[in-house]
Design a protein around this motif. Structure first.
Motif, PDB file in Angstrom:
ATOM      1  N   SER A  17       0.746  -1.354  -0.067  1.00 50.26           N
ATOM      2  CA  SER A  17       0.142  -0.086  -0.074  1.00 50.26           C
ATOM      3  C   SER A  17       0.761   1.239  -0.042  1.00 50.26           C
ATOM      4  N   PRO A  18       0.299   2.390  -0.598  1.00 44.89           N
ATOM      5  CA  PRO A  18       1.176   3.751  -0.561  1.00 44.89           C
ATOM      6  C   PRO A  18       1.583   4.059   0.870  1.00 44.89           C
ATOM      7  N   LEU A  19       3.002   4.332   0.833  1.00 45.12           N
ATOM      8  CA  LEU A  19       3.494   4.944   2.052  1.00 45.12           C
ATOM      9  C   LEU A  19       3.829   6.623   1.686  1.00 45.12           C
ATOM     10  N   ASP A  91       9.569  -1.926  -8.722  1.00 48.53           N
ATOM     11  CA  ASP A  91       9.310  -3.492  -9.209  1.00 48.53           C
ATOM     12  C   ASP A  91       8.589  -4.651  -8.387  1.00 48.53           C
ATOM     13  N   ASN A  92       8.814  -4.403  -7.268  1.00 45.92           N
ATOM     14  CA  ASN A  92       8.182  -5.482  -6.279  1.00 45.92           C
ATOM     15  C   ASN A  92       6.648  -5.165  -6.001  1.00 45.92           C
ATOM     16  N   GLY A  93       6.163  -3.966  -6.422  1.00 47.81           N
ATOM     17  CA  GLY A  93       4.562  -3.429  -6.250  1.00 47.81           C
ATOM     18  C   GLY A  93       4.565  -2.409  -5.080  1.00 47.81           C
ATOM     19  N   ASP A  94       5.570  -2.067  -4.321  1.00 49.79           N
ATOM     20  CA  ASP A  94       5.586  -1.076  -3.383  1.00 49.79           C
ATOM     21  C   ASP A  94       5.175   0.175  -4.092  1.00 49.79           C
ATOM     22  N   GLN A  95       4.533   1.001  -3.379  1.00 44.72           N
ATOM     23  CA  GLN A  95       4.090   2.139  -3.677  1.00 44.72           C
ATOM     24  C   GLN A  95       4.454   3.196  -2.688  1.00 44.72           C
ATOM     25  N   THR A  96       5.157   4.403  -3.253  1.00 47.53           N
ATOM     26  CA  THR A  96       5.456   5.360  -2.323  1.00 47.53           C
ATOM     27  C   THR A  96       5.426   6.689  -2.811  1.00 47.53           C
TER      28      THR A  96
END
Length: 153
Positions: A17-19, A91-96
């Motif tokens: 989820s977005p950080l 690339d791993n899907g993490d959103q920031t």
């Protein structure tokens, strides 16, 4: 680029989820020239950038990042710009998404070189001969070039 432990701990709780994180851009000036690094991950020329650690003053973070990444000691002289990046999806899907605090720093000592593996080059450029870079990075540099001035928002 290693992910800081505090971000990994947050990711255990929120997944991809977005950080919302606080970052710094350090525009280091020496005799009118600007310190730039070539990022190892994408080859782009940029000022030194990095994350503010929990509880760390952003100006301290900017100077720390310059020392860690380019082996240059520098002193923050002013906050030049406050910005917000677009959402970044890794690339791993993490959103920031980052609030970016751009600081002007004055060189104190050190010859720039890639010091921590995050960059492949580090060197000084004349402001009128900067390499190609994103409009956002160019705006950060432009905001920090004047020795004095209002912070841009």
């Amino acid at each position: 680029m290693a992910t800081p432990e505090f971000v990994l701990a947050l990711r255990e709780k929120v997944g991809t989820s977005p950080l919302w994180l606080c970052g710094v851009t350090a525009v280091v000036i020496k005799d009118g020239d600007v310190l730039l690094v070539r990022r190892a991950d994408n080859g782009a020329w940029t000022p030194v950038t990095g994350l503010v650690d929990p509880g760390e003053h952003p100006a301290v973070a900017a100077a720390r990042e310059v020392l860690e990444e380019a082996a240059v000691a520098a002193d923050c002289t002013r906050l030049a710009r406050v910005g917000v990046t677009e959402m970044v999806t890794y690339d791993n899907g993490d959103q920031t998404q980052y609030v970016d605090l751009t600081f002007r720093l004055e060189w104190r000592s050190g010859d720039p070189h890639p010091a921590d593996g995050e960059n492949t080059e580090a060197r000084w450029f004349s402001p009128d001969a900067l390499p190609a870079m994103s409009d956002d990075m160019a705006a950060r540099i432009a905001a920090a070039l004047p020795q004095r001035g209002e912070t841009l928002f």
